[in-house]
Design a protein around this motif. Sequence first.
Motif, short mmCIF file in Angstrom:
data_model
loop_
_atom_site.label_atom_id
_atom_site.label_comp_id
_atom_site.label_asym_id
_atom_site.label_seq_id
_atom_site.Cartn_x
_atom_site.Cartn_y
_atom_site.Cartn_z
N GLN A 1 0.83 -1.21 0.00
CA GLN A 1 0.00 0.00 0.00
C GLN A 1 0.86 1.26 0.00
O GLN A 1 0.55 2.25 -0.68
CB GLN A 1 -0.91 -0.01 1.23
CG GLN A 1 -1.89 1.15 1.29
CD GLN A 1 -2.80 1.06 2.52
OE1 GLN A 1 -2.87 0.02 3.19
NE2 GLN A 1 -3.46 2.15 2.84
N ASP B 1 2.41 1.58 -3.43
CA ASP B 1 1.41 1.53 -4.49
C ASP B 1 1.77 0.52 -5.57
O ASP B 1 1.64 0.77 -6.77
CB ASP B 1 1.22 2.92 -5.11
CG ASP B 1 -0.05 3.01 -5.96
OD1 ASP B 1 -0.97 2.19 -5.73
OD2 ASP B 1 -0.11 3.87 -6.85
N GLY B 2 2.28 -0.66 -5.12
CA GLY B 2 2.59 -1.73 -6.06
C GLY B 2 3.90 -1.58 -6.80
O GLY B 2 4.20 -2.36 -7.69
N ARG B 3 4.71 -0.55 -6.46
CA ARG B 3 5.97 -0.39 -7.17
C ARG B 3 6.97 -1.45 -6.75
O ARG B 3 6.72 -2.26 -5.87
CB ARG B 3 6.56 1.01 -6.89
CG ARG B 3 5.68 2.16 -7.31
CD ARG B 3 6.47 3.47 -7.30
NE ARG B 3 7.14 3.71 -6.04
CZ ARG B 3 6.59 4.34 -5.01
NH1 ARG B 3 5.35 4.75 -5.07
NH2 ARG B 3 7.29 4.55 -3.91
N SER C 1 6.04 6.54 0.97
CA SER C 1 4.98 7.05 0.11
C SER C 1 5.43 8.33 -0.57
O SER C 1 5.98 9.23 0.09
CB SER C 1 3.71 7.31 0.93
OG SER C 1 2.75 8.01 0.16
N GLU C 2 5.22 8.41 -1.88
CA GLU C 2 5.61 9.61 -2.63
C GLU C 2 4.92 10.85 -2.06
O GLU C 2 5.50 11.93 -2.02
CB GLU C 2 5.24 9.45 -4.10
CG GLU C 2 6.01 8.37 -4.84
CD GLU C 2 7.43 8.79 -5.15
OE1 GLU C 2 7.76 9.97 -4.93
OE2 GLU C 2 8.23 7.93 -5.59
#
Length: 237
Positions: free
Chosen positions: A84, A87-89, A134-135
Amino acid sequence: MPDRGTRTLTLEGDRLQYVVAREHWHYLAMAGSFEQYLADRFSEKTRASFERDEGRFVETFGRLDLREYRSPEELQRFALIAAQVVDGRDRMPALGAMQPGDDAFALFADGAPVAFLHLRSVGDTVQYHSAGESEAFRQWSAGSVLHVAVLRRLFADGRFRYLDFMPGDGEIKRQFANGALRCSDILYLRPTLTNHLLLRLHAYLGRCTAWLDGQAGRAGVVGLLHRLFSREARQVG
């Protein structure tokens, strides 16, 4: 193994020695207290920056919500939390990669995970396996806040002598390590003509790849300059 500075391809005894890669292996020796480590490793300005980042995070989100995961069930939940965050990176800890003895941490803000760190205990050493941020929370220095908080816990725990950042170079590893070894990945093969030619070919292709990467980077800069000057020319005209 430690890098002895040998040539990429040499004859070592009755074997061909081929250096596949050279890299730095960073580590943190956890002798003394956390406060002493900070004082020895960082300038007063950097230490103040860490305190300011943590204070700003707490002021904005109410508290430092750092959660730890150790049991098999908790580690499975952690892997989903890490997915999460990124984000799947890439670099997401896979469920299959979790093992007994792993220790994982996640930093939350307003109930949502914003950074994670996956460690593995091996005797008196804790290994650094993956981390993510998280970005959307880079402006809050979520990754740095998490690392400082986890290191504070590791020093207080007292079980470990070293944090092994594992092979590879990265900003976080360079920032928090207080030691490094230059290492090599080496292949030893029989000195046949076929092996010699294959290793020469591998080295040549590696140099070509590095050159092409460099050309691609320069081409991007050249293209940008071309667009800028073209636009300026149109404006002047």
